[in-house]
Design a protein around this motif. Structure first.
Motif, PDB file in Angstrom:
ATOM      1  N   GLY A 108       0.804  -1.149  -0.089  1.00 51.63           N
ATOM      2  CA  GLY A 108       0.100  -0.163   0.091  1.00 51.63           C
ATOM      3  C   GLY A 108       0.906   1.280  -0.071  1.00 51.63           C
ATOM      4  N   THR A 109       2.124   1.402  -0.798  1.00 51.45           N
ATOM      5  CA  THR A 109       2.768   2.407  -0.600  1.00 51.45           C
ATOM      6  C   THR A 109       2.350   3.502  -1.612  1.00 51.45           C
ATOM      7  N   ARG A 110       1.593   2.925  -2.614  1.00 51.67           N
ATOM      8  CA  ARG A 110       0.837   4.048  -3.600  1.00 51.67           C
ATOM      9  C   ARG A 110      -0.487   3.844  -3.834  1.00 51.67           C
ATOM     10  N   GLU A 111      -1.259   5.144  -3.599  1.00 53.20           N
ATOM     11  CA  GLU A 111      -2.538   4.877  -3.904  1.00 53.20           C
ATOM     12  C   GLU A 111      -2.684   5.662  -5.136  1.00 53.20           C
ATOM     13  N   THR A 112      -3.802   4.935  -5.937  1.00 57.59           N
ATOM     14  CA  THR A 112      -3.914   5.638  -7.425  1.00 57.59           C
ATOM     15  C   THR A 112      -5.272   5.939  -7.617  1.00 57.59           C
ATOM     16  N   GLU A 113      -5.164   6.971  -8.334  1.00 51.48           N
ATOM     17  CA  GLU A 113      -6.189   7.760  -8.648  1.00 51.48           C
ATOM     18  C   GLU A 113      -6.128   7.951 -10.447  1.00 51.48           C
ATOM     19  N   LEU A 114      -6.839   7.044 -11.202  1.00 50.22           N
ATOM     20  CA  LEU A 114      -6.717   6.967 -12.548  1.00 50.22           C
ATOM     21  C   LEU A 114      -7.155   8.292 -13.119  1.00 50.22           C
ATOM     22  N   GLU A 115      -6.403   9.215 -13.861  1.00 47.96           N
ATOM     23  CA  GLU A 115      -6.707  10.358 -14.632  1.00 47.96           C
ATOM     24  C   GLU A 115      -7.457   9.972 -15.841  1.00 47.96           C
ATOM     25  N   GLU A 116      -8.254  10.902 -16.153  1.00 49.46           N
ATOM     26  CA  GLU A 116      -9.102  10.980 -17.417  1.00 49.46           C
ATOM     27  C   GLU A 116      -7.922  10.912 -18.536  1.00 49.46           C
ATOM     28  N   GLY A 117      -8.153  10.488 -19.680  1.00 49.37           N
ATOM     29  CA  GLY A 117      -7.479  10.749 -20.966  1.00 49.37           C
ATOM     30  C   GLY A 117      -6.972  11.968 -21.281  1.00 49.37           C
ATOM     31  N   ARG A 118      -5.597  12.127 -21.430  1.00 44.73           N
ATOM     32  CA  ARG A 118      -4.952  13.381 -21.443  1.00 44.73           C
ATOM     33  C   ARG A 118      -4.738  13.871 -22.870  1.00 44.73           C
ATOM     34  N   SER A 119      -5.070  12.971 -23.852  1.00 43.35           N
ATOM     35  CA  SER A 119      -5.339  13.155 -25.357  1.00 43.35           C
ATOM     36  C   SER A 119      -6.149  12.199 -25.889  1.00 43.35           C
TER      37      SER A 119
END
Length: 315
Positions: free
Chosen positions: A289-300
């Motif tokens: 659990g050293t990284r929490e992810t929050e996927l971004e919306e597409g940048r392109s």
């Protein structure tokens, strides 16, 4: 290929012979694959480092605790499209159906969604549908990250983005088998530029092509390539402490030539060991659990696949 013909008309007969050679090579290997399919090995998570040379991985191995023994094996392709078509075949459909594939490689779209490589200037059009590969619907899940996560500065899907997608998949989907296909250390060789927070130079963008043209020394290009390998390995280290998997394997689809046998990059149907031999590293992963992810919306959006392939050196 036709760009090279226009730049050096004297070599046109050589390129013509090469085209006929490829037709013969693919005609044989599509029926009798030469190399090891990754499904012949045991793994729960497979990490593919695109264009990773065995010797360069060995040079940096001591910097990473998760790399112990580095074995090698013959890949079934010397080019991403060839590797994809030979890996995900109808004969492996049962395995594919249990696989979640997360990829930053645009060739996946050409092979799995359209059945052929793009009609690029340096490559004959090869109809991979004749190789009897599966289509995109065969996978348990397929995430073409490159389609909407290209970084505008570095012209590629960055390794941290790929890591986040894999961590999220591991925690949310818990797939039976997961393949994560990073684009690094493939061109462009962005490792140093990314760490310094600057735009890549022409040498970093063109990489081995500057060796072929005589514009740059091998040592310079090799160091840029090595730094790009470190960039992705740093992300692999993060992944391995944010995912639960007993059997993790690290490999490549093919290597990268820096002038061996007068070849540069990873030509199709090129049987030289520097391109056809790939690393095989076995390790494990534990979610700390050293990284929490929050996927971004597409940048392109609306990425032109041929433009992107040119960014990756397929000119």
């Amino acid at each position: 290929m036709w760009n090279h013909v226009r730049e050096n008309p004297a070599r046109a007969p050589l390129y013509a012979v090469y085209t006929w050679y490829l037709m013969l090579w693919f005609g044989i290997t599509s029926r009798l694959p030469l190399g090891t399919n990754v499904y012949d090995r045991q793994w729960d998570v497979l990490i593919v480092l695109d264009a990773c040379r065995v010797d360069t991985l060995r040079e940096v191995a001591d910097e990473y605790e998760f790399i112990n023994d580095i074995d090698e094996m013959w890949s079934i392709g010397s080019h991403s499209a060839e590797w994809l078509a030979q890996t995900f075949t109808e004969g492996r459909r049962t395995d594919v159906e249990r696989t979640q594939y997360i990829t930053g490689n645009p060739h996946a779209s050409r092979v799995l969604e359209q059945g052929m490589t793009p009609p690029m200037n340096n490559t004959p059009v090869i109809d991979f549908s004749k190789w009897n590969s599966v289509d995109a619907d065969a996978f348990e899940a397929l995430d073409m990250v490159w389609e909407d996560q290209l970084d505008e500065t570095y012209r590629v899907t960055l390794p941290d983005v790929m890591t986040d997608h894999a961590i999220a998949a591991g925690r949310t989907d818990d797939p039976e088998r997961l393949i994560l296909h990073y684009m690094q250390p493939h061109l462009p060789y962005i490792g140093q530029a990314y760490r310094e927070g600057r735009d890549p130079t022409d040498v970093e963008i063109d990489g081995y092509e500057t060796l072929e043209s005589g514009e740059c020394e091998r040592e310079t290009v090799s160091e840029l390539y090595k730094e790009t390998l470190r960039l992705v390995l740093d992300e692999v280290a993060v992944l391995l402490e944010n995912m639960d998997a007993e059997r993790v394997a690290i490999t490549a689809d093919h290597g990268e030539a820096f002038g061996e046998m007068h070849a540069y990059g990873h030509p199709e149907g090129f049987p030289h060991p520097i391109v056809k031999k790939v690393p095989w590293v076995e390790t494990s992963a534990r979610d700390l659990g050293t990284r929490e992810t929050e996927l971004e919306e597409g940048r392109s959006v609306n990425v032109d696949i041929e433009d992107h392939l040119r960014d990756l050196g397929y000119r």
